[in-house]
Motif scaffolding. Sequence first.
Motif, PDB file in Angstrom:
ATOM      1  N   ASP A  24      -2.541   8.934   1.217  1.00 53.61           N
ATOM      2  CA  ASP A  24      -2.497   8.075   2.401  1.00 53.61           C
ATOM      3  C   ASP A  24      -2.864   6.622   2.080  1.00 53.61           C
ATOM      4  OD1 ASP A  24      -2.021   7.622   5.128  1.00 53.61           O
ATOM      5  OD2 ASP A  24      -4.151   7.821   5.606  1.00 53.61           O
ATOM      6  N   PRO A  25      -2.221   6.016   1.077  1.00 47.28           N
ATOM      7  CA  PRO A  25      -2.556   4.631   0.743  1.00 47.28           C
ATOM      8  C   PRO A  25      -1.939   3.645   1.733  1.00 47.28           C
ATOM      9  CG  PRO A  25      -0.717   5.340  -0.581  1.00 47.28           C
ATOM     10  CD  PRO A  25      -1.144   6.544   0.218  1.00 47.28           C
ATOM     11  N   ILE A  26      -2.491   2.463   1.749  1.00 47.28           N
ATOM     12  CA  ILE A  26      -1.818   1.325   2.385  1.00 47.28           C
ATOM     13  C   ILE A  26      -1.103   0.579   1.269  1.00 47.28           C
ATOM     14  CG2 ILE A  26      -2.117  -0.855   3.603  1.00 47.28           C
ATOM     15  CD1 ILE A  26      -4.540   0.344   4.984  1.00 47.28           C
ATOM     16  N   VAL A  27       0.218   0.509   1.356  1.00 49.51           N
ATOM     17  CA  VAL A  27       1.036  -0.132   0.328  1.00 49.51           C
ATOM     18  C   VAL A  27       1.449  -1.506   0.856  1.00 49.51           C
ATOM     19  CG1 VAL A  27       3.127   0.020  -1.064  1.00 49.51           C
ATOM     20  CG2 VAL A  27       1.840   2.098  -0.513  1.00 49.51           C
ATOM     21  N   LEU A  28       0.986  -2.540   0.190  1.00 50.39           N
ATOM     22  CA  LEU A  28       1.273  -3.915   0.596  1.00 50.39           C
ATOM     23  C   LEU A  28       2.250  -4.531  -0.394  1.00 50.39           C
ATOM     24  CD1 LEU A  28      -2.319  -5.142   1.563  1.00 50.39           C
ATOM     25  CD2 LEU A  28      -0.523  -4.254   3.072  1.00 50.39           C
ATOM     26  N   ALA A  29       3.460  -4.798   0.080  1.00 46.86           N
ATOM     27  CA  ALA A  29       4.504  -5.364  -0.769  1.00 46.86           C
ATOM     28  C   ALA A  29       4.488  -6.886  -0.669  1.00 46.86           C
ATOM     29  CB  ALA A  29       5.871  -4.830  -0.333  1.00 46.86           C
ATOM     30  N   LEU A  30       4.641  -7.547  -1.810  1.00 42.90           N
ATOM     31  CA  LEU A  30       4.745  -9.000  -1.810  1.00 42.90           C
ATOM     32  C   LEU A  30       6.207  -9.368  -1.589  1.00 42.90           C
ATOM     33  CD1 LEU A  30       2.375 -10.044  -4.735  1.00 42.90           C
ATOM     34  CD2 LEU A  30       1.838  -9.384  -2.378  1.00 42.90           C
ATOM     35  N   GLY A  47       1.689   7.389   3.590  1.00 43.65           N
ATOM     36  CA  GLY A  47       0.861   6.209   3.779  1.00 43.65           C
ATOM     37  C   GLY A  47       1.543   5.170   4.640  1.00 43.65           C
ATOM     38  N   THR A  48       1.038   3.973   4.571  1.00 40.26           N
ATOM     39  CA  THR A  48       1.479   2.870   5.423  1.00 40.26           C
ATOM     40  C   THR A  48       2.086   1.777   4.562  1.00 40.26           C
ATOM     41  OG1 THR A  48      -0.299   3.322   7.012  1.00 40.26           O
ATOM     42  CG2 THR A  48       0.728   1.140   7.105  1.00 40.26           C
ATOM     43  N   LEU A  49       3.254   1.294   4.954  1.00 40.31           N
ATOM     44  CA  LEU A  49       3.894   0.172   4.262  1.00 40.31           C
ATOM     45  C   LEU A  49       3.789  -1.083   5.110  1.00 40.31           C
ATOM     46  CD1 LEU A  49       5.706  -1.103   2.055  1.00 40.31           C
ATOM     47  CD2 LEU A  49       7.679  -0.306   3.378  1.00 40.31           C
ATOM     48  N   ASP A  50       3.387  -2.173   4.484  1.00 44.20           N
ATOM     49  CA  ASP A  50       3.393  -3.466   5.156  1.00 44.20           C
ATOM     50  C   ASP A  50       3.637  -4.539   4.100  1.00 44.20           C
ATOM     51  OD1 ASP A  50       3.149  -5.434   7.176  1.00 44.20           O
ATOM     52  OD2 ASP A  50       1.581  -4.251   8.160  1.00 44.20           O
ATOM     53  N   THR A 121     -10.539  -2.182   4.959  1.00 44.09           N
ATOM     54  CA  THR A 121     -11.880  -1.824   4.520  1.00 44.09           C
ATOM     55  C   THR A 121     -11.997  -0.322   4.268  1.00 44.09           C
ATOM     56  OG1 THR A 121     -12.790  -3.654   5.800  1.00 44.09           O
ATOM     57  CG2 THR A 121     -14.332  -1.947   5.087  1.00 44.09           C
ATOM     58  N   GLY A 122     -12.428   0.020   3.071  1.00 42.73           N
ATOM     59  CA  GLY A 122     -12.645   1.404   2.712  1.00 42.73           C
ATOM     60  C   GLY A 122     -11.393   2.195   2.377  1.00 42.73           C
ATOM     61  N   ARG A 123     -10.220   1.580   2.482  1.00 38.21           N
ATOM     62  CA  ARG A 123      -8.966   2.288   2.254  1.00 38.21           C
ATOM     63  C   ARG A 123      -8.483   2.148   0.819  1.00 38.21           C
ATOM     64  NH1 ARG A 123      -5.741   3.379   6.639  1.00 38.21           N
ATOM     65  NH2 ARG A 123      -4.531   4.536   5.072  1.00 38.21           N
ATOM     66  N   GLU A 124      -7.601   3.061   0.418  1.00 48.03           N
ATOM     67  CA  GLU A 124      -6.919   2.923  -0.866  1.00 48.03           C
ATOM     68  C   GLU A 124      -5.732   1.992  -0.655  1.00 48.03           C
ATOM     69  OE1 GLU A 124      -5.999   5.328  -4.769  1.00 48.03           O
ATOM     70  OE2 GLU A 124      -5.795   6.529  -2.962  1.00 48.03           O
ATOM     71  N   VAL A 125      -5.737   0.854  -1.334  1.00 50.47           N
ATOM     72  CA  VAL A 125      -4.709  -0.171  -1.133  1.00 50.47           C
ATOM     73  C   VAL A 125      -3.954  -0.386  -2.440  1.00 50.47           C
ATOM     74  CG1 VAL A 125      -4.254  -2.567  -0.490  1.00 50.47           C
ATOM     75  CG2 VAL A 125      -6.094  -1.300   0.647  1.00 50.47           C
ATOM     76  N   VAL A 126      -2.625  -0.423  -2.331  1.00 49.94           N
ATOM     77  CA  VAL A 126      -1.770  -0.678  -3.485  1.00 49.94           C
ATOM     78  C   VAL A 126      -0.965  -1.942  -3.209  1.00 49.94           C
ATOM     79  CG1 VAL A 126      -0.029   0.242  -5.052  1.00 49.94           C
ATOM     80  CG2 VAL A 126      -1.534   1.811  -3.812  1.00 49.94           C
TER      81      VAL A 126
END
Length: 209
Positions: A24-30, A47-50, A121-126
């Motif tokens: 369940d990561p938050i995936v942040l694309a540039l 997970g979540t894509l943004d 905060t506290g999340r797994e972020v990629v």
Amino acid sequence: MGHLFADRSEAGALLAERLHGMRDPIVLALPRGGVPVAVPIVRRLGGTLDVLVTRKIGYPPTPELGVGAVCEGGEPVFDTKLMDRLGLTERDLSEVVARELRELDRRVSAYRGERRLPPLTGREVVVVDDGLATGVTARAALRAVAAAKPGRLTLAVPVAAQETVRSLRAETDEVVVLATPAGFRAVGQWYGSFGQLSDGDVLSLLEQR
């Protein structure tokens, strides 16, 4: 030298295999190039894509040469060694920074409207991009995310310059990269198809997730 990846989508699918243990990561694309890499990752991992909007700060006589970068929610980051070699100060770049901040705000509005980034905060972020040359844009992104105190922060890219990977390890918990080939000049040289993306392309990809 041959291509390593047919396109960004293939690179993202291969990268997803290396990230498969995440939950369940938050995936942040540039954006823009990181978005088509990130879509297959989220399809594989969930997970979540943004998007995490960044802008390169270019050397005024040669704007393609990045001497710094700025990320939404963060402060401008500069390549101080390169600036010293060029005889530049931050004040010399004030107009460029202001212009890039305006474009950053425009893109944030175009991609997310009034919606804010999900809580980190506290999340797994990629943080995902299509590759790293100097790494200054990724550095700005990582510092902006780190300020939100994620539980774990990973930078994931298909291809990168070896020295750039070494320099960014201190900015994150892990750098996941598929290839660090010798003779690295530009990210696009390692892709068969590396077309420029529009804002419309980014929005379409975000809807497909």
